[in-house]
Every structure is written in C-alpha cells, then in structure tokens.
Design a protein around this motif. Structure first.
Motif, PDB file in Angstrom:
ATOM      1  N   HIS A  82      65.971  84.362  53.371  1.00 49.37           N
ATOM      2  CA  HIS A  82      65.099  83.490  53.294  1.00 49.37           C
ATOM      3  C   HIS A  82      64.015  82.482  52.606  1.00 49.37           C
ATOM      4  O   HIS A  82      64.486  82.740  51.733  1.00 49.37           O
ATOM      5  CB  HIS A  82      63.696  84.546  53.930  1.00 49.37           C
ATOM      6  CG  HIS A  82      64.161  85.921  54.336  1.00 49.37           C
ATOM      7  ND1 HIS A  82      64.332  85.385  56.071  1.00 49.37           N
ATOM      8  CD2 HIS A  82      63.837  87.078  54.504  1.00 49.37           C
ATOM      9  CE1 HIS A  82      63.866  86.607  56.417  1.00 49.37           C
ATOM     10  NE2 HIS A  82      64.297  87.670  55.199  1.00 49.37           N
ATOM     11  N   LYS A  83      64.769  81.333  53.489  1.00 49.50           N
ATOM     12  CA  LYS A  83      63.395  80.571  52.691  1.00 49.50           C
ATOM     13  C   LYS A  83      62.143  79.846  52.120  1.00 49.50           C
ATOM     14  O   LYS A  83      61.140  80.447  53.349  1.00 49.50           O
ATOM     15  CB  LYS A  83      63.817  79.025  53.630  1.00 49.50           C
ATOM     16  CG  LYS A  83      63.448  77.440  53.346  1.00 49.50           C
ATOM     17  CD  LYS A  83      63.670  76.309  53.318  1.00 49.50           C
ATOM     18  CE  LYS A  83      63.581  75.140  52.469  1.00 49.50           C
ATOM     19  NZ  LYS A  83      63.264  74.973  51.595  1.00 49.50           N
ATOM     20  N   ILE A  84      62.236  80.447  50.647  1.00 49.64           N
ATOM     21  CA  ILE A  84      60.114  80.286  50.770  1.00 49.64           C
ATOM     22  C   ILE A  84      60.183  79.281  50.293  1.00 49.64           C
ATOM     23  O   ILE A  84      60.660  79.110  48.464  1.00 49.64           O
ATOM     24  CB  ILE A  84      59.795  82.195  49.915  1.00 49.64           C
ATOM     25  CG1 ILE A  84      61.246  83.302  50.611  1.00 49.64           C
ATOM     26  CG2 ILE A  84      58.748  82.273  49.635  1.00 49.64           C
ATOM     27  CD1 ILE A  84      59.751  83.571  51.897  1.00 49.64           C
ATOM     28  N   THR A  85      58.954  78.757  50.237  1.00 51.65           N
ATOM     29  CA  THR A  85      58.392  77.989  48.994  1.00 51.65           C
ATOM     30  C   THR A  85      57.552  78.387  48.180  1.00 51.65           C
ATOM     31  O   THR A  85      56.743  79.187  48.386  1.00 51.65           O
ATOM     32  CB  THR A  85      57.097  76.708  49.983  1.00 51.65           C
ATOM     33  OG1 THR A  85      58.029  76.482  51.021  1.00 51.65           O
ATOM     34  CG2 THR A  85      57.015  75.873  49.527  1.00 51.65           C
ATOM     35  N   ALA A  86      58.367  77.815  46.936  1.00 53.32           N
ATOM     36  CA  ALA A  86      57.519  78.310  45.642  1.00 53.32           C
ATOM     37  C   ALA A  86      55.818  77.589  46.119  1.00 53.32           C
ATOM     38  O   ALA A  86      55.622  75.917  46.332  1.00 53.32           O
ATOM     39  CB  ALA A  86      57.535  77.677  44.847  1.00 53.32           C
ATOM     40  N   LEU A  87      54.735  78.683  45.688  1.00 55.08           N
ATOM     41  CA  LEU A  87      53.545  77.687  45.343  1.00 55.08           C
ATOM     42  C   LEU A  87      53.245  77.914  44.042  1.00 55.08           C
ATOM     43  O   LEU A  87      53.203  77.288  43.416  1.00 55.08           O
ATOM     44  CB  LEU A  87      52.628  78.598  46.246  1.00 55.08           C
ATOM     45  CG  LEU A  87      53.220  78.843  47.689  1.00 55.08           C
ATOM     46  CD1 LEU A  87      52.160  80.206  48.318  1.00 55.08           C
ATOM     47  CD2 LEU A  87      53.457  77.888  48.369  1.00 55.08           C
ATOM     48  N   ALA A  88      51.734  77.468  43.346  1.00 54.93           N
ATOM     49  CA  ALA A  88      51.144  77.697  42.160  1.00 54.93           C
ATOM     50  C   ALA A  88      52.043  78.464  41.414  1.00 54.93           C
ATOM     51  O   ALA A  88      52.911  79.040  41.624  1.00 54.93           O
ATOM     52  CB  ALA A  88      49.600  77.833  42.361  1.00 54.93           C
ATOM     53  N   PRO A  89      52.248  78.526  40.145  1.00 60.96           N
ATOM     54  CA  PRO A  89      52.749  78.850  38.974  1.00 60.96           C
ATOM     55  C   PRO A  89      51.352  79.331  38.702  1.00 60.96           C
ATOM     56  O   PRO A  89      50.222  80.005  38.449  1.00 60.96           O
ATOM     57  CB  PRO A  89      52.697  77.386  37.883  1.00 60.96           C
ATOM     58  CG  PRO A  89      52.891  75.909  38.638  1.00 60.96           C
ATOM     59  CD  PRO A  89      51.918  76.842  39.447  1.00 60.96           C
TER      60      PRO A  89
END
Length: 171
Positions: A82-89
């Motif tokens: 699955h393509k998941i977007t990295a959000l805030a660290p």
C-alpha cells in the motif's frame, strides 16, 4: 576547482582543511525511516520480521539521494503493498556511533489511518515479514521487549499530543 570550504574544517594553526579530508573525518551515520500507522479502530500496525528482529513498523533504511520520508513511503509500499503518505514526524531516534559501527538515526513519521479495505489486504514479502498485525498499545506490551514497547508508546504519545519526541536508543 576550489577544494576548500570557507568556515568548514578550518584549523586555526594551518588554515582551511581540504574538503575531502574534512568529509572523511566526519562520523559515519546511517538513516532509517518508518511509518506509525493506525487502523480505523485506533490499533497500531506492526510487521513481524522473519529474521530475529521481532515486531517493527513498516519502513527501512534510506537509499542514496533519498529523503527519510521517501524511504518510509517506498519501504511501506514494498512491505505492505500500500502507498501511504508520511505525515508529521513523531520521533527522532538516535543511536550514537561507536568505534565498531556507524551511528544511526531514524525518523518515525505519522502514517495516518489505514482504511479497513487496505488493512484487510496487506501483502507481505515472505522473505522479510511473516505477519502483519494491528493491536492496541496494551496488546503490544505483551508481544515485545520492554525497551521496544517504551519506544512504541512514545511514538503513540507523540501522535496523540502532536509533540515530536527525541529518543536516544542503544543498538
């Protein structure tokens, strides 16, 4: 071609240090990045490594010319399908260098909430992981060593509070 960087590696007694010499003297660091993903019920996704590393977040080491968030997204796609977007660290984790090994630093990114349809269709590489599981923090407490659980709890606290944490971890 100028092989010196003004202000970098300058030795007061001898003047500028050649760039290659300055760079060679810096400690060696390796970078990794992972995604801290929840399902719609608020449970945390971890993958079980086939090698003896136990439960871990989807993610991995950065490649040449790759930013940490790109590595986390690439590795998560490879490891879950699955393509998941990295959000805030959520966290920065540092293992200082030692004489016999490079230092490591990792960034744990919020991976958001995985939809139920995606969660039901996680595709693992059997050479790398043999299980994917969503579980509550309390359930994870019983499935991992105390130091790993404490880090997991810190990541989840950071997600809940919106405050990034800095952790120093042994290798």
């Amino acid at each position: 071609m100028d092989t010196h960087l003004p202000g970098y590696g300058a030795d007061p007694a001898f003047g500028p240090v050649p760039l290659h010499q300055y760079l060679a003297a810096l400690p060696d660091w390796k970078a990794w990045a992972v995604l801290h993903i929840h399902d719609e019920d608020g449970r945390i996704l971890l993958l079980h490594a086939t090698e003896s590393r136990g439960w871990q977040h989807p993610g991995g080491h950065t490649e040449q010319d790759e930013a940490p968030h790109e590595a986390a997204e690439r590795e998560t796609l490879e490891e879950t399908g699955h393509k998941i977007t990295a959000l805030a660290p959520l966290a920065v984790v540092v293992t200082p260098p030692r004489q016999d090994r490079p230092g490591r630093f990792g960034i744990v990114f919020d991976g958001g909430t995985m939809a139920a349809e995606q969660a039901a269709h996680i595709s693992l590489d059997p050479d790398e992981h043999d299980d994917a599981r969503f579980a509550t923090l309390d359930q994870w407490r019983h499935l991992m060593p105390p130091d790993r659980y404490a880090r997991l709890q810190a990541y989840d606290d950071a997600r809940r509070t919106g405050r990034t944490v800095y952790l120093s971890a042994p290798d």
